[in-house]
Design a protein around this motif. Structure first.
Motif, mmCIF file in Angstrom:
data_model
loop_
_atom_site.group_PDB
_atom_site.id
_atom_site.type_symbol
_atom_site.label_atom_id
_atom_site.label_comp_id
_atom_site.label_asym_id
_atom_site.label_seq_id
_atom_site.Cartn_x
_atom_site.Cartn_y
_atom_site.Cartn_z
ATOM 1 N N ASN A 9 0.830 -1.209 0.000
ATOM 2 C CA ASN A 9 0.000 0.000 0.000
ATOM 3 C C ASN A 9 0.864 1.258 0.000
ATOM 4 N N GLN A 10 1.954 1.242 0.752
ATOM 5 C CA GLN A 10 2.847 2.395 0.792
ATOM 6 C C GLN A 10 3.484 2.658 -0.569
ATOM 7 N N MET A 11 3.758 1.587 -1.309
ATOM 8 C CA MET A 11 4.440 1.718 -2.590
ATOM 9 C C MET A 11 3.517 2.173 -3.721
ATOM 10 N N ILE A 12 2.291 1.680 -3.729
ATOM 11 C CA ILE A 12 1.431 1.922 -4.901
ATOM 12 C C ILE A 12 0.557 3.161 -4.764
ATOM 13 N N PHE A 13 0.451 3.711 -3.546
ATOM 14 C CA PHE A 13 -0.281 4.957 -3.348
ATOM 15 C C PHE A 13 0.666 6.016 -2.802
ATOM 16 N N LYS A 14 0.505 7.243 -3.254
ATOM 17 C CA LYS A 14 1.393 8.317 -2.782
ATOM 18 C C LYS A 14 0.852 9.013 -1.544
ATOM 19 N N GLU A 15 -0.456 8.889 -1.263
ATOM 20 C CA GLU A 15 -1.069 9.647 -0.183
ATOM 21 C C GLU A 15 -0.668 9.129 1.199
ATOM 22 N N GLU A 44 -2.408 8.653 3.737
ATOM 23 C CA GLU A 44 -3.360 7.731 4.357
ATOM 24 C C GLU A 44 -2.948 6.268 4.221
ATOM 25 N N PHE A 45 -2.091 5.977 3.242
ATOM 26 C CA PHE A 45 -1.663 4.598 3.005
ATOM 27 C C PHE A 45 -0.278 4.297 3.583
ATOM 28 N N GLN A 46 0.300 5.271 4.230
ATOM 29 C CA GLN A 46 1.664 5.073 4.729
ATOM 30 C C GLN A 46 1.700 4.364 6.075
ATOM 31 N N SER A 47 0.541 4.133 6.654
ATOM 32 C CA SER A 47 0.438 3.330 7.877
ATOM 33 C C SER A 47 -0.894 2.592 7.853
#
Length: 405
Positions: free
Chosen positions: A138-144, A146-149
């Motif tokens: 999720n961290q890799m495929i989305f830049k926002e 909200e997906f970094q954790s």
């Protein structure tokens, strides 16, 4: 599907009377207020934990004495409270939930304990390589951000959460314009409406939160995280350009069933497990929400086979788009999807969940059954034309947690 009206707000109300058993099911769904709306990562999840503390120390003991099961949970888009109980205890259950909505336990001592518990849970997941790989994808495929954790946040954000964050979340999102009521069981509709309106009377009118939408990054990635593991945990995803209201969305469900969602007999299982013995299980499924639309997949294999497994997945997707499916695959997919339908509707809780999903996706109640007729009548030519036009699924990104030593 009906609407309740109070304080000038129309509240979605999904109800089914069912007297097969003397039970009541309720879901109170607060929309557009999950992880994607956190001011600080993990606030929504922490607020759900606060709700699960009740209004005092005896709250859940009193519920348990009456066999009332009440729980709050938070996800990426929504936060909900639900309960099930015997119909004889429904009045007590509604009153208890009303008290909880009005008086969450915003207490520093409780918050500190919950933060400590959450940090402990996160620490224990550091050695769960399935979880690690899924989060990293999720961290890799989305830049926002909200997906970094995860929904729970991370160590830094959890430590930063304070009572003011939780009170602000409560004020901003727990109101009439965000809520939907899903209720069913051994009671009449008029009584169900009255109980629901009484439950909601202490909520403010509020302002409806807008849905958010995220797109996967254009650039594909293949990330390897080195860990001391005997297996490679591989997750992958691709964009899938579709909307819940698409007239041809039923074709996506057939296509993804054949590609990787159908278990044994699916393309991925056939190539990965049966022909090559690279993994015990492998799948790819359609993962759609208001927030995003993607194909999401997973497999686990030996470290030395990880590179080959990923290349095979790429080839399966390429062949799928280029050559489509055959008549036998279509027939088998139809038989399973149509044949398993009665199981999806067999219980009251399942039927209520389906009805809410239809509402939440912006469809009319009963749309899923109409979709089954489309699936039954789908032909090979239109299915393969649909698959061919969705060549965005060739943009595969991978994350694998493995030992390369």
């Amino acid at each position: 599907m009906r609407y309740l009206e109070t304080k000038g707000v129309r509240i979605p109300f999904i109800f089914e009377k069912n007297s097969d058993f003397p039970v009541i099911y309720l879901r109170l769904v607060f929309r557009n207020c999950g992880r994607s709306f956190d001011e600080v990562a993990g606030v929504a999840s922490m607020f759900a934990r606060i709700l699960n503390e009740g209004v005092n120390d005896s709250f859940f003991k009193d519920l348990e004495f009456r066999a009332i099961n009440l729980e709050a949970s938070s996800a990426f888009e929504n936060l909900e409270l639900s309960f099930s109980c015997l119909s004889e205890h429904k009045n007590y259950a509604f009153k208890a939930l009303a008290k909880l909505l009005k008086n969450p336990r915003f207490e520093e001592k409780i918050l500190q304990r919950l933060k400590l518990n959450t940090l402990g849970e996160l620490a224990s997941l550091q050695n769960d390589y399935d979880d690690v790989a899924k989060k990293l994808l999720n961290q890799m495929i989305f830049k926002e951000k909200e997906f970094q954790s995860a929904n729970e946040g991370d160590e830094t954000s959890i430590k930063a959460i304070n009572l003011e964050h939780l009170k602000a979340f409560y004020k901003d999102f727990f109101h009439l314009n965000n809520v939907a009521v899903v209720l069913g069981g051994a009671l009449e509709e008029e009584e169900a409406r009255d109980l629901s309106l009484t439950l909601l009377k202490n909520l403010e009118k509020g302002r409806q939160s807008s849905q958010k939408r995220y797109e996967l990054k254009d650039k594909t990635q293949d990330v390897i995280l080195q860990k001391p593991s005997e297996q490679a945990y591989i997750y992958f995803a691709t964009p899938f350009n579709a909307n819940f209201k698409d007239e041809d969305l039923h074709l996506a469900k057939i296509a993804l069933f054949i590609l990787g969602q159908g278990g044994f007999g699916s393309r991925i299982m056939e190539e990965i497990r049966v022909k090559r013995g690279l993994a015990y299980s492998a799948y790819a499924s359609l993962d759609m929400s208001h927030s995003y639309s993607r194909v999401f997949g997973y497999l686990q294999t030996q470290n030395e086979n990880a590179k080959e497994a990923k290349e095979v997945i790429k080839q399966i997707f390429a062949d799928f788009v280029k050559k489509g499916v055959n008549e036998e695959e279509l027939k088998q997919a139809k038989n399973f999807i149509l044949g398993s339908t009665p199981l999806r509707y067999e219980s009251l809780s399942k039927r209520l969940s389906i009805a809410f999903a239809e509402f939440y996706q912006g469809l009319k109640i009963g749309a899923f059954k109409e979709e089954l007729a489309k699936i039954k009548n789908a032909n090979l030519k239109e299915l393969n034309a649909y698959i061919k036009k969705h060549n965005e699924i060739l943009n595969l990104s991978f994350v694998s947690v493995q030992d390369e030593s």
